[in-house]
Design a protein around this motif. Structure first.
Motif, PDB file in Angstrom:
ATOM      1  N   ILE A 275     -19.744  -7.334   0.512  1.00  0.00           N
ATOM      2  CA  ILE A 275     -18.918  -7.152   1.699  1.00  0.00           C
ATOM      3  C   ILE A 275     -19.821  -7.355   2.912  1.00  0.00           C
ATOM      4  O   ILE A 275     -20.800  -6.631   3.090  1.00  0.00           O
ATOM      5  CB  ILE A 275     -18.283  -5.753   1.740  1.00  0.00           C
ATOM      6  CG1 ILE A 275     -17.332  -5.570   0.564  1.00  0.00           C
ATOM      7  CG2 ILE A 275     -17.552  -5.544   3.061  1.00  0.00           C
ATOM      8  CD1 ILE A 275     -16.735  -4.180   0.467  1.00  0.00           C
ATOM      9  N   LEU A 276     -19.464  -8.354   3.735  1.00  0.00           N
ATOM     10  CA  LEU A 276     -20.233  -8.604   4.954  1.00  0.00           C
ATOM     11  C   LEU A 276     -19.681  -7.801   6.120  1.00  0.00           C
ATOM     12  O   LEU A 276     -20.423  -7.413   7.017  1.00  0.00           O
ATOM     13  CB  LEU A 276     -20.227 -10.092   5.299  1.00  0.00           C
ATOM     14  CG  LEU A 276     -20.773 -11.043   4.234  1.00  0.00           C
ATOM     15  CD1 LEU A 276     -20.771 -12.459   4.762  1.00  0.00           C
ATOM     16  CD2 LEU A 276     -22.166 -10.631   3.788  1.00  0.00           C
ATOM     17  N   ALA A 277     -18.368  -7.569   6.123  1.00  0.00           N
ATOM     18  CA  ALA A 277     -17.749  -6.777   7.189  1.00  0.00           C
ATOM     19  C   ALA A 277     -16.452  -6.175   6.669  1.00  0.00           C
ATOM     20  O   ALA A 277     -15.737  -6.806   5.898  1.00  0.00           O
ATOM     21  CB  ALA A 277     -17.465  -7.636   8.410  1.00  0.00           C
ATOM     22  N   SER A 278     -16.173  -4.965   7.097  1.00  0.00           N
ATOM     23  CA  SER A 278     -14.903  -4.290   6.842  1.00  0.00           C
ATOM     24  C   SER A 278     -14.682  -3.365   8.037  1.00  0.00           C
ATOM     25  O   SER A 278     -15.172  -2.232   8.062  1.00  0.00           O
ATOM     26  CB  SER A 278     -14.959  -3.497   5.532  1.00  0.00           C
ATOM     27  OG  SER A 278     -13.729  -2.859   5.304  1.00  0.00           O
ATOM     28  N   GLU A 279     -13.989  -3.898   9.038  1.00  0.00           N
ATOM     29  CA  GLU A 279     -13.846  -3.200  10.312  1.00  0.00           C
ATOM     30  C   GLU A 279     -12.396  -3.212  10.768  1.00  0.00           C
ATOM     31  O   GLU A 279     -11.620  -4.077  10.394  1.00  0.00           O
ATOM     32  CB  GLU A 279     -14.709  -3.882  11.379  1.00  0.00           C
ATOM     33  CG  GLU A 279     -16.184  -3.963  11.041  1.00  0.00           C
ATOM     34  CD  GLU A 279     -16.876  -2.622  11.053  1.00  0.00           C
ATOM     35  OE1 GLU A 279     -16.418  -1.705  11.762  1.00  0.00           O
ATOM     36  OE2 GLU A 279     -17.889  -2.491  10.356  1.00  0.00           O
ATOM     37  N   ILE A 280     -12.058  -2.262  11.624  1.00  0.00           N
ATOM     38  CA  ILE A 280     -10.731  -2.203  12.226  1.00  0.00           C
ATOM     39  C   ILE A 280     -10.890  -2.468  13.722  1.00  0.00           C
ATOM     40  O   ILE A 280     -11.734  -1.865  14.377  1.00  0.00           O
ATOM     41  CB  ILE A 280     -10.070  -0.838  11.995  1.00  0.00           C
ATOM     42  CG1 ILE A 280      -9.859  -0.600  10.507  1.00  0.00           C
ATOM     43  CG2 ILE A 280      -8.747  -0.737  12.754  1.00  0.00           C
ATOM     44  CD1 ILE A 280      -9.369   0.781  10.150  1.00  0.00           C
ATOM     45  N   GLY A 281     -10.056  -3.372  14.238  1.00  0.00           N
ATOM     46  CA  GLY A 281     -10.089  -3.690  15.662  1.00  0.00           C
ATOM     47  C   GLY A 281     -11.090  -4.778  15.979  1.00  0.00           C
ATOM     48  O   GLY A 281     -11.638  -5.442  15.102  1.00  0.00           O
ATOM     49  N   ALA A 282     -11.308  -4.954  17.268  1.00  0.00           N
ATOM     50  CA  ALA A 282     -12.261  -5.964  17.722  1.00  0.00           C
ATOM     51  C   ALA A 282     -13.639  -5.647  17.154  1.00  0.00           C
ATOM     52  O   ALA A 282     -14.051  -4.483  17.087  1.00  0.00           O
ATOM     53  CB  ALA A 282     -12.298  -6.001  19.239  1.00  0.00           C
ATOM     54  N   TYR A 283     -14.330  -6.687  16.736  1.00  0.00           N
ATOM     55  CA  TYR A 283     -15.643  -6.495  16.107  1.00  0.00           C
ATOM     56  C   TYR A 283     -16.540  -7.664  16.465  1.00  0.00           C
ATOM     57  O   TYR A 283     -16.095  -8.809  16.539  1.00  0.00           O
ATOM     58  CB  TYR A 283     -15.492  -6.406  14.589  1.00  0.00           C
ATOM     59  CG  TYR A 283     -16.805  -6.394  13.836  1.00  0.00           C
ATOM     60  CD1 TYR A 283     -17.612  -5.271  13.842  1.00  0.00           C
ATOM     61  CD2 TYR A 283     -17.232  -7.511  13.136  1.00  0.00           C
ATOM     62  CE1 TYR A 283     -18.814  -5.260  13.166  1.00  0.00           C
ATOM     63  CE2 TYR A 283     -18.439  -7.510  12.449  1.00  0.00           C
ATOM     64  CZ  TYR A 283     -19.225  -6.375  12.476  1.00  0.00           C
ATOM     65  OH  TYR A 283     -20.423  -6.372  11.812  1.00  0.00           O
ATOM     66  N   ARG A 284     -17.815  -7.381  16.654  1.00  0.00           N
ATOM     67  CA  ARG A 284     -18.831  -8.398  16.864  1.00  0.00           C
ATOM     68  C   ARG A 284     -20.116  -7.874  16.235  1.00  0.00           C
ATOM     69  O   ARG A 284     -20.564  -6.780  16.556  1.00  0.00           O
ATOM     70  CB  ARG A 284     -19.033  -8.643  18.348  1.00  0.00           C
ATOM     71  CG  ARG A 284     -20.056  -9.710  18.656  1.00  0.00           C
ATOM     72  CD  ARG A 284     -20.169  -9.967  20.126  1.00  0.00           C
ATOM     73  NE  ARG A 284     -18.914 -10.546  20.584  1.00  0.00           N
ATOM     74  CZ  ARG A 284     -18.543 -10.599  21.850  1.00  0.00           C
ATOM     75  NH1 ARG A 284     -19.306 -10.102  22.788  1.00  0.00           N
ATOM     76  NH2 ARG A 284     -17.396 -11.139  22.189  1.00  0.00           N
ATOM     77  N   GLY A 285     -20.684  -8.642  15.303  1.00  0.00           N
ATOM     78  CA  GLY A 285     -21.908  -8.206  14.663  1.00  0.00           C
ATOM     79  C   GLY A 285     -22.596  -9.338  13.920  1.00  0.00           C
ATOM     80  O   GLY A 285     -22.033 -10.419  13.729  1.00  0.00           O
ATOM     81  N   GLU A 286     -23.826  -9.076  13.525  1.00  0.00           N
ATOM     82  CA  GLU A 286     -24.611 -10.019  12.737  1.00  0.00           C
ATOM     83  C   GLU A 286     -25.022  -9.353  11.435  1.00  0.00           C
ATOM     84  O   GLU A 286     -25.446  -8.195  11.435  1.00  0.00           O
ATOM     85  CB  GLU A 286     -25.848 -10.472  13.507  1.00  0.00           C
ATOM     86  CG  GLU A 286     -25.521 -11.306  14.720  1.00  0.00           C
ATOM     87  CD  GLU A 286     -26.762 -11.837  15.421  1.00  0.00           C
ATOM     88  OE1 GLU A 286     -27.889 -11.608  14.937  1.00  0.00           O
ATOM     89  OE2 GLU A 286     -26.597 -12.492  16.450  1.00  0.00           O
ATOM     90  N   VAL A 287     -24.876 -10.103  10.337  1.00  0.00           N
ATOM     91  CA  VAL A 287     -25.220  -9.585   9.015  1.00  0.00           C
ATOM     92  C   VAL A 287     -25.947 -10.671   8.233  1.00  0.00           C
ATOM     93  O   VAL A 287     -25.729 -11.860   8.458  1.00  0.00           O
ATOM     94  CB  VAL A 287     -23.967  -9.131   8.225  1.00  0.00           C
ATOM     95  CG1 VAL A 287     -23.290  -7.961   8.903  1.00  0.00           C
ATOM     96  CG2 VAL A 287     -22.989 -10.263   8.050  1.00  0.00           C
ATOM     97  N   PRO A 288     -26.824 -10.275   7.312  1.00  0.00           N
ATOM     98  CA  PRO A 288     -27.486 -11.287   6.476  1.00  0.00           C
ATOM     99  C   PRO A 288     -26.503 -11.870   5.462  1.00  0.00           C
ATOM    100  O   PRO A 288     -25.665 -11.153   4.918  1.00  0.00           O
ATOM    101  CB  PRO A 288     -28.609 -10.517   5.784  1.00  0.00           C
ATOM    102  CG  PRO A 288     -28.222  -9.086   5.862  1.00  0.00           C
ATOM    103  CD  PRO A 288     -27.321  -8.930   7.049  1.00  0.00           C
ATOM    104  N   LEU A 289     -26.604 -13.171   5.246  1.00  0.00           N
ATOM    105  CA  LEU A 289     -25.806 -13.841   4.224  1.00  0.00           C
ATOM    106  C   LEU A 289     -26.615 -13.792   2.932  1.00  0.00           C
ATOM    107  O   LEU A 289     -27.733 -14.295   2.880  1.00  0.00           O
ATOM    108  CB  LEU A 289     -25.537 -15.293   4.625  1.00  0.00           C
ATOM    109  CG  LEU A 289     -24.632 -16.090   3.693  1.00  0.00           C
ATOM    110  CD1 LEU A 289     -23.226 -15.511   3.706  1.00  0.00           C
ATOM    111  CD2 LEU A 289     -24.614 -17.551   4.101  1.00  0.00           C
ATOM    112  N   PRO A 290     -26.093 -13.167   1.881  1.00  0.00           N
ATOM    113  CA  PRO A 290     -26.852 -13.049   0.636  1.00  0.00           C
ATOM    114  C   PRO A 290     -27.236 -14.422   0.074  1.00  0.00           C
ATOM    115  O   PRO A 290     -26.462 -15.377   0.151  1.00  0.00           O
ATOM    116  CB  PRO A 290     -25.881 -12.329  -0.304  1.00  0.00           C
ATOM    117  CG  PRO A 290     -24.948 -11.597   0.592  1.00  0.00           C
ATOM    118  CD  PRO A 290     -24.793 -12.486   1.793  1.00  0.00           C
ATOM    119  N   ALA A 291     -28.430 -14.499  -0.475  1.00  0.00           N
ATOM    120  CA  ALA A 291     -28.898 -15.744  -1.097  1.00  0.00           C
ATOM    121  C   ALA A 291     -27.933 -16.154  -2.203  1.00  0.00           C
ATOM    122  O   ALA A 291     -27.412 -15.315  -2.928  1.00  0.00           O
ATOM    123  CB  ALA A 291     -30.299 -15.551  -1.653  1.00  0.00           C
TER     124      ALA A 291
END
Length: 78
Positions: free
Chosen positions: A44-60
């Motif tokens: 899971i890279l993101a699981s958010e409610i509402g407006a969201y802005r973020g950076e996450v690592p993409l798994p190899a």
């Protein structure tokens, strides 16, 4: 071209060995869920409610990304 809206499935080209960071933006008022799938993994890279802005690592080894969203969104850096 307007930003994507709603659900989407993205197929990625073969992954490089370099780590990638994905920037996720969501402008909806409901939920955004982003999953990354590899040969034997689901993250899971993101699981958010509402407006969201973020950076996450993409798994190899990620070859598929699914987006479930109620509004417009963008994914960059893949």
């Amino acid at each position: 071209m307007p930003p994507p809206e709603g659900d989407e499935v993205l197929t990625l080209p073969p992954a490089s060995s370099a780590p990638a960071t994905v920037r996720i933006e969501h402008a909806g008022s409901g939920t955004i869920i982003v999953h990354a799938y590899g040969d034997d993994s689901r993250d899971i890279l993101a699981s958010e409610i509402g407006a969201y802005r973020g950076e996450v690592p993409l798994p190899a080894g990620t070859s598929l990304v699914t987006i479930t969203a109620d509004g417009t969104w963008s994914l960059t850096g893949m």
